[in-house]
Design an enzyme around this catalytic site. Structure first.
Site, PDB file in Angstrom:
ATOM      1  N   LYS A   1       0.971  -1.338  -0.023  1.00 35.40           N
ATOM      2  CA  LYS A   1       0.129   0.024  -0.176  1.00 35.40           C
ATOM      3  C   LYS A   1       0.840   1.247  -0.176  1.00 35.40           C
ATOM      4  CE  LYS A   1      -3.376  -0.870  -0.376  1.00 35.40           C
ATOM      5  NZ  LYS A   1      -3.949  -1.362  -1.831  1.00 35.40           N
ATOM      6  N   SER A   2       1.908   1.208  -0.888  1.00 39.85           N
ATOM      7  CA  SER A   2       2.968   2.497  -0.879  1.00 39.85           C
ATOM      8  C   SER A   2       2.940   2.814  -2.247  1.00 39.85           C
ATOM      9  CB  SER A   2       4.271   2.092  -0.409  1.00 39.85           C
ATOM     10  OG  SER A   2       4.197   1.722   0.996  1.00 39.85           O
TER      11      SER A   2
ATOM     12  N   HIS B   1       7.654  -6.771  -2.324  1.00 37.95           N
ATOM     13  CA  HIS B   1       7.498  -6.388  -1.067  1.00 37.95           C
ATOM     14  C   HIS B   1       8.083  -6.905  -0.003  1.00 37.95           C
ATOM     15  CE1 HIS B   1       3.699  -4.407  -2.188  1.00 37.95           C
ATOM     16  NE2 HIS B   1       2.944  -5.357  -2.165  1.00 37.95           N
TER      17      HIS B   1
ATOM     18  N   SER C   1      -4.713   3.176   4.058  1.00 46.85           N
ATOM     19  CA  SER C   1      -5.013   2.444   2.984  1.00 46.85           C
ATOM     20  C   SER C   1      -4.842   0.827   3.089  1.00 46.85           C
ATOM     21  CB  SER C   1      -3.783   2.565   1.882  1.00 46.85           C
ATOM     22  OG  SER C   1      -3.917   2.171   0.789  1.00 46.85           O
TER      23      SER C   1
ATOM     24  N   PHE D   1      26.074   3.688  14.507  1.00 47.01           N
ATOM     25  CA  PHE D   1      25.901   4.966  15.550  1.00 47.01           C
ATOM     26  C   PHE D   1      26.259   4.786  16.768  1.00 47.01           C
ATOM     27  CE2 PHE D   1      23.056   7.077  18.555  1.00 47.01           C
ATOM     28  CZ  PHE D   1      22.884   8.154  17.800  1.00 47.01           C
TER      29      PHE D   1
ATOM     30  N   LYS E   1      20.087   8.187  20.707  1.00 45.83           N
ATOM     31  CA  LYS E   1      19.786   6.789  20.612  1.00 45.83           C
ATOM     32  C   LYS E   1      19.780   6.391  19.143  1.00 45.83           C
ATOM     33  CE  LYS E   1      16.737   6.545  24.586  1.00 45.83           C
ATOM     34  NZ  LYS E   1      15.571   6.141  25.096  1.00 45.83           N
TER      35      LYS E   1
END
Length: 262
Positions: free
Chosen positions: A45-46, A101, A131, A205, A234
């Site tokens: 749904k993108s 997907h 959606s 990170f 974080k």
């Protein structure tokens, strides 16, 4: 019907069994990519259907014939769905255009070896949720969504088909090693795998946060009071604003995207 009745668990995420039977997943796992393949990659749904219209028209240089005569599921087939086996994709002329997907980590060995061209399309999660909610209500092969609040909990916990939107986007956009390789190539530098791995590990990170030369911890307190809030905190979002209510979930941060071409 329940998740156990309608879904299969494949590489850690739910997939609809009706569309993705074992033989289809096996075909996808053994599929061989070409370097000039074009892979449209999305969370469900993108706006995938939109890209299945745009990309073939660009490839055909504006010739409308393909989009007016061939259903989009055959024109830009889903590699993990049952139709792919029937389409003789190995015989298609280049450039072939596919859709998936799958999460980044779900891609097969050929994908990581050949590195086809990827178009990753990301949509606002609020719109994806809305959606998806209505789509789950009308699709017979999906578990009925229940109330919006109930479906919101499943959506945030990744307990729907193709798992977490947050993990999906993070996996495709935040491929740190792939980004290092692409930046090096753009800068005209040919790095060995060992050097690429070294740079990737250093730039994670948590490791950057420990480097005083990068964490700005040497900046005088009169300019930055890091007792109140660290400059590098974080690397995660601590909350997501809901469509309804004020429930909060910790989800991965998405701000470190470098490219849509994975």
């Amino acid at each position: 019907m329940t998740e156990a009745e309608l879904y299969s668990l494949y590489k850690g995420v739910y997939v609809p069994t009706h569309l993705h039977p074992p033989e289809s997943l096996r075909y996808c796992e053994e599929f061989t990519f070409r370097p000039d393949d074009i892979l449209i990659t999305t969370y469900p749904k993108s706006s995938t259907t939109w890209m299945q219209e745009v990309v073939p028209l660009i490839v055909s240089e504006g010739d409308l014939t393909p989009v007016l005569t061939v259903p989009n599921w055959d024109r830009v087939p889903w590699l993990e769905e049952h139709r792919a086996i029937l389409l003789n994709l190995e015989q298609r002329a280049s450039p072939r255009v596919f859709a998936t997907h799958f999460h980044h980590h779900m891609m097969n060995e050929s994908y990581f070896k050949i590195k086809p061209r990827v178009l990753y399309l990301m949509r606002n999660p609020k719109d994806v949720f809305t959606s998806s909610y209505y789509y789950y209500g009308m699709a017979s092969y999906l578990v009925k969504p229940g109330t919006q609040d109930e479906f919101m909990e499943k959506f945030l916990d990744g307990k729907i088909t193709f798992g977490s939107w947050f993990d999906h986007v993070k996996g495709w956009i935040n491929d740190l090693k792939g980004s290092v390789e692409k930046i090096a190539k753009f800068l005209g530098k040919s790095l060995s795998p060992d050097v690429t791995e070294k740079i990737t590990e250093h730039c994670v990170f948590k490791n950057m946060k420990q480097n005083k030369m990068s964490s700005l911890s040497l900046v005088p307190e009169e300019y930055m009071d890091q007792k109140k809030s660290e400059f590098l905190r974080k690397g995660k979002k601590n909350h997501v604003t809901q469509l309804k209510g004020e429930n909060k979930k910790e989800k991965p941060d998405l701000i470190y995207s470098l490219s849509y071409n994975a």
